[in-house]
Design a protein around this motif. Structure first.
Motif, PDB file in Angstrom:
ATOM      1  N   VAL A 124       0.337  25.858   4.166  1.00 24.86           N
ATOM      2  CA  VAL A 124       0.802  25.468   5.558  1.00 24.86           C
ATOM      3  C   VAL A 124      -0.069  24.276   5.796  1.00 24.86           C
ATOM      4  CG1 VAL A 124       1.634  25.826   7.715  1.00 24.86           C
ATOM      5  CG2 VAL A 124       2.460  27.619   5.818  1.00 24.86           C
ATOM      6  N   PHE A 125      -0.991  24.758   5.584  1.00 21.71           N
ATOM      7  CA  PHE A 125      -2.538  24.023   6.211  1.00 21.71           C
ATOM      8  C   PHE A 125      -2.870  22.652   4.858  1.00 21.71           C
ATOM      9  CE2 PHE A 125      -2.667  27.887   8.791  1.00 21.71           C
ATOM     10  CZ  PHE A 125      -2.646  27.230   9.845  1.00 21.71           C
ATOM     11  N   MET A 126      -3.025  22.807   3.943  1.00 21.34           N
ATOM     12  CA  MET A 126      -2.610  22.438   2.759  1.00 21.34           C
ATOM     13  C   MET A 126      -1.910  20.535   2.784  1.00 21.34           C
ATOM     14  SD  MET A 126      -4.262  24.689  -0.408  1.00 21.34           S
ATOM     15  CE  MET A 126      -5.777  25.639  -0.311  1.00 21.34           C
ATOM     16  N   SER A 127      -0.879  21.423   3.148  1.00 21.89           N
ATOM     17  CA  SER A 127       0.086  20.846   2.754  1.00 21.89           C
ATOM     18  C   SER A 127       0.256  19.347   3.231  1.00 21.89           C
ATOM     19  CB  SER A 127       1.665  21.116   2.915  1.00 21.89           C
ATOM     20  OG  SER A 127       1.800  21.736   4.800  1.00 21.89           O
ATOM     21  N   VAL A 128      -0.165  19.121   4.825  1.00 24.47           N
ATOM     22  CA  VAL A 128      -0.921  17.754   4.449  1.00 24.47           C
ATOM     23  C   VAL A 128      -1.027  17.070   4.011  1.00 24.47           C
ATOM     24  CG1 VAL A 128      -2.990  18.499   5.475  1.00 24.47           C
ATOM     25  CG2 VAL A 128      -2.167  16.598   6.865  1.00 24.47           C
ATOM     26  N   LEU A 129      -1.704  17.652   3.335  1.00 24.60           N
ATOM     27  CA  LEU A 129      -2.654  16.240   1.693  1.00 24.60           C
ATOM     28  C   LEU A 129      -1.280  15.371   0.967  1.00 24.60           C
ATOM     29  CD1 LEU A 129      -5.517  18.531   0.285  1.00 24.60           C
ATOM     30  CD2 LEU A 129      -5.913  16.466   1.847  1.00 24.60           C
ATOM     31  N   PRO A 130      -0.240  16.042   0.239  1.00 24.01           N
ATOM     32  CA  PRO A 130       0.722  15.097  -0.579  1.00 24.01           C
ATOM     33  C   PRO A 130       1.979  14.949   0.847  1.00 24.01           C
ATOM     34  CG  PRO A 130       1.170  18.044  -0.078  1.00 24.01           C
ATOM     35  CD  PRO A 130      -0.167  17.744  -0.045  1.00 24.01           C
ATOM     36  N   LEU A 131       2.005  15.420   2.068  1.00 27.08           N
ATOM     37  CA  LEU A 131       2.760  14.820   3.077  1.00 27.08           C
ATOM     38  C   LEU A 131       1.537  13.536   3.415  1.00 27.08           C
ATOM     39  CD1 LEU A 131       4.794  14.668   5.190  1.00 27.08           C
ATOM     40  CD2 LEU A 131       3.038  16.115   6.725  1.00 27.08           C
ATOM     41  N   ALA A 132       0.587  13.136   3.484  1.00 27.12           N
ATOM     42  CA  ALA A 132      -0.305  11.973   4.679  1.00 27.12           C
ATOM     43  C   ALA A 132      -0.335  10.952   3.442  1.00 27.12           C
ATOM     44  CB  ALA A 132      -2.063  13.034   5.232  1.00 27.12           C
ATOM     45  N   SER A 133      -0.340  11.801   1.367  1.00 22.41           N
ATOM     46  CA  SER A 133      -0.628  11.122   0.726  1.00 22.41           C
ATOM     47  C   SER A 133       1.074   9.809   0.333  1.00 22.41           C
ATOM     48  CB  SER A 133      -0.585  11.270   0.178  1.00 22.41           C
ATOM     49  OG  SER A 133      -2.250  12.634  -0.485  1.00 22.41           O
ATOM     50  N   ALA A 134       1.726  10.805   0.891  1.00 25.02           N
ATOM     51  CA  ALA A 134       3.475  10.034   0.927  1.00 25.02           C
ATOM     52  C   ALA A 134       3.159   9.024   1.855  1.00 25.02           C
ATOM     53  CB  ALA A 134       4.343  11.060   0.398  1.00 25.02           C
ATOM     54  N   LEU A 135       3.243   9.244   3.196  1.00 24.92           N
ATOM     55  CA  LEU A 135       2.784   8.599   4.015  1.00 24.92           C
ATOM     56  C   LEU A 135       1.996   7.510   4.001  1.00 24.92           C
ATOM     57  CD1 LEU A 135       2.710  11.326   7.421  1.00 24.92           C
ATOM     58  CD2 LEU A 135       4.596   9.657   7.200  1.00 24.92           C
ATOM     59  N   MET A 136       1.047   7.125   3.489  1.00 26.16           N
ATOM     60  CA  MET A 136      -0.432   6.405   3.032  1.00 26.16           C
ATOM     61  C   MET A 136       0.941   5.613   2.056  1.00 26.16           C
ATOM     62  SD  MET A 136      -2.713   6.213   5.401  1.00 26.16           S
ATOM     63  CE  MET A 136      -3.990   5.357   4.653  1.00 26.16           C
ATOM     64  N   VAL A 137       1.211   5.574   1.766  1.00 28.63           N
ATOM     65  CA  VAL A 137       2.138   5.067   0.243  1.00 28.63           C
ATOM     66  C   VAL A 137       3.099   4.105   0.776  1.00 28.63           C
ATOM     67  CG1 VAL A 137       3.810   4.856  -1.368  1.00 28.63           C
ATOM     68  CG2 VAL A 137       1.583   6.468  -1.767  1.00 28.63           C
ATOM     69  N   VAL A 138       3.325   4.472   1.980  1.00 30.10           N
ATOM     70  CA  VAL A 138       4.875   3.465   2.585  1.00 30.10           C
ATOM     71  C   VAL A 138       4.603   3.021   3.195  1.00 30.10           C
ATOM     72  CG1 VAL A 138       6.376   4.377   4.445  1.00 30.10           C
ATOM     73  CG2 VAL A 138       5.940   6.261   3.049  1.00 30.10           C
ATOM     74  N   ALA A 139       3.089   4.016   4.679  1.00 27.25           N
ATOM     75  CA  ALA A 139       2.416   2.318   5.045  1.00 27.25           C
ATOM     76  C   ALA A 139       2.023   1.012   4.184  1.00 27.25           C
ATOM     77  CB  ALA A 139       1.448   2.589   5.887  1.00 27.25           C
ATOM     78  N   LEU A 140       1.268   1.330   3.108  1.00 20.35           N
ATOM     79  CA  LEU A 140       0.393   0.415   1.807  1.00 20.35           C
ATOM     80  C   LEU A 140       2.135  -0.878   1.722  1.00 20.35           C
ATOM     81  CD1 LEU A 140      -2.617   2.112   1.313  1.00 20.35           C
ATOM     82  CD2 LEU A 140      -2.075   0.899   3.055  1.00 20.35           C
ATOM     83  N   GLY A 141       2.606   0.458   1.623  1.00 23.57           N
ATOM     84  CA  GLY A 141       3.396  -0.281   0.350  1.00 23.57           C
ATOM     85  C   GLY A 141       4.111  -1.600   1.135  1.00 23.57           C
ATOM     86  N   ALA A 142       4.753  -0.850   2.839  1.00 23.68           N
ATOM     87  CA  ALA A 142       5.519  -1.483   4.020  1.00 23.68           C
ATOM     88  C   ALA A 142       3.660  -2.718   4.406  1.00 23.68           C
ATOM     89  CB  ALA A 142       5.581  -1.112   4.701  1.00 23.68           C
ATOM     90  N   ARG A 143       3.378  -2.587   3.940  1.00 17.99           N
ATOM     91  CA  ARG A 143       1.888  -3.845   4.201  1.00 17.99           C
ATOM     92  C   ARG A 143       2.189  -4.876   2.846  1.00 17.99           C
ATOM     93  NH1 ARG A 143      -3.994  -2.438   5.011  1.00 17.99           N
ATOM     94  NH2 ARG A 143      -3.131  -0.771   6.616  1.00 17.99           N
ATOM     95  N   LEU A 144       2.406  -4.102   1.744  1.00 20.80           N
ATOM     96  CA  LEU A 144       2.220  -5.625   1.021  1.00 20.80           C
ATOM     97  C   LEU A 144       3.822  -6.175   0.772  1.00 20.80           C
ATOM     98  CD1 LEU A 144       1.082  -3.021  -2.206  1.00 20.80           C
ATOM     99  CD2 LEU A 144       0.537  -4.951  -1.522  1.00 20.80           C
ATOM    100  N   ILE A 145       5.057  -5.586   1.111  1.00 17.90           N
ATOM    101  CA  ILE A 145       5.974  -6.057   1.538  1.00 17.90           C
ATOM    102  C   ILE A 145       6.363  -7.634   2.153  1.00 17.90           C
ATOM    103  CG2 ILE A 145       8.814  -5.876   2.658  1.00 17.90           C
ATOM    104  CD1 ILE A 145       8.534  -3.175   0.966  1.00 17.90           C
ATOM    105  N   GLN A 146       5.631  -6.634   3.925  1.00 16.48           N
ATOM    106  CA  GLN A 146       5.043  -7.743   4.434  1.00 16.48           C
ATOM    107  C   GLN A 146       4.912  -8.866   4.188  1.00 16.48           C
ATOM    108  OE1 GLN A 146       6.705  -7.710   7.736  1.00 16.48           O
ATOM    109  NE2 GLN A 146       6.295  -9.873   7.454  1.00 16.48           N
ATOM    110  N   ARG A 147       3.216  -9.028   3.501  1.00 14.21           N
ATOM    111  CA  ARG A 147       2.390  -9.952   2.636  1.00 14.21           C
ATOM    112  C   ARG A 147       3.082 -10.523   1.476  1.00 14.21           C
ATOM    113  NH1 ARG A 147      -2.978  -9.282   3.586  1.00 14.21           N
ATOM    114  NH2 ARG A 147      -3.435  -6.524   4.031  1.00 14.21           N
ATOM    115  N   TRP A 148       4.260 -10.168   1.145  1.00 10.86           N
ATOM    116  CA  TRP A 148       4.667 -11.065  -0.136  1.00 10.86           C
ATOM    117  C   TRP A 148       6.158 -12.144   0.514  1.00 10.86           C
ATOM    118  CZ3 TRP A 148      10.334 -10.202  -1.071  1.00 10.86           C
ATOM    119  CH2 TRP A 148      10.706 -10.629  -2.874  1.00 10.86           C
ATOM    120  N   ARG A 149       6.811 -11.431   1.881  1.00  7.65           N
ATOM    121  CA  ARG A 149       6.994 -12.000   2.596  1.00  7.65           C
ATOM    122  C   ARG A 149       6.638 -13.379   3.443  1.00  7.65           C
ATOM    123  NH1 ARG A 149      10.858  -7.354   5.631  1.00  7.65           N
ATOM    124  NH2 ARG A 149      12.136  -6.869   3.763  1.00  7.65           N
ATOM    125  N   ASN A 150       5.483 -12.818   3.867  1.00  6.62           N
ATOM    126  CA  ASN A 150       4.777 -14.033   4.611  1.00  6.62           C
ATOM    127  C   ASN A 150       3.952 -15.596   4.155  1.00  6.62           C
ATOM    128  OD1 ASN A 150       5.653 -12.533   6.967  1.00  6.62           O
ATOM    129  ND2 ASN A 150       3.340 -11.465   7.120  1.00  6.62           N
TER     130      ASN A 150
END
Length: 151
Positions: A124-150
């Motif tokens: 239950v407590f360890m599940s933050v690692l894959p969850l946060a990893s997925a969230l970071m991939v989303v955040a960085l992927g969104a940043r890459l898309i924004q860079r590409w658009r700009n």
């Protein structure tokens, strides 16, 4: 849609901070007023702090709030600068994909064991690692898309 996700994560982090505060205050009350501390109130806030830190890292990534030493990169010509930033962000995305996969394996192996003070699985407590990893991939992927658009 990312704004809704950000709001959800902010709400969860706020609730976890409140729960941590309540647990610590209860422990202080029990220990100093009633003379016997709550055994779980030392361990659980530590686990909640890990959740707060990892989810907070996602929120910081979404707002480009992480520390960066970019003086050298900023001195490069725009095309080279953009390429280096993309390569760097792809490397970090790769790290978080690997972290998510390896943490999932760790949860599969030891996540069923209970924590020391309560009958709650460590997973239950360890599940933050894959969850946060997925969230970071989303955040960085969104940043890459924004860079590409700009670009």
């Amino acid at each position: 849609m990312l704004r809704y996700l950000d709001r959800l994560v902010e709400t969860i982090v706020g609730a976890l901070v409140a729960l941590t505060t309540i647990a610590v205050c209860l422990n202080v009350f029990y220990r100093y007023v009633l003379g016997s501390g709550l055994v779980w109130a030392d361990e659980v806030p530590g686990f909640l702090l890990v959740w707060i830190a990892f989810l907070g890292a996602y929120l910081a990534a979404r707002q480009e709030g992480h520390i960066a030493f970019d003086m050298l990169v900023e001195s490069f010509p725009p095309l080279l600068r953009g390429s280096i930033q993309v390569i760097g962000e792809l490397a970090v995305i790769g790290f978080f994909v690997l972290l998510g996969l390896k943490s999932w394996q760790m949860i599969d192996r030891v996540g069923g064991r209970s924590i020391e003070t309560l009958p709650i699985a460590q997973g239950v407590f360890m599940s933050v690692l894959p969850l946060a990893s997925a969230l970071m991939v989303v955040a960085l992927g969104a940043r890459l898309i924004q860079r590409w658009r700009n670009a």
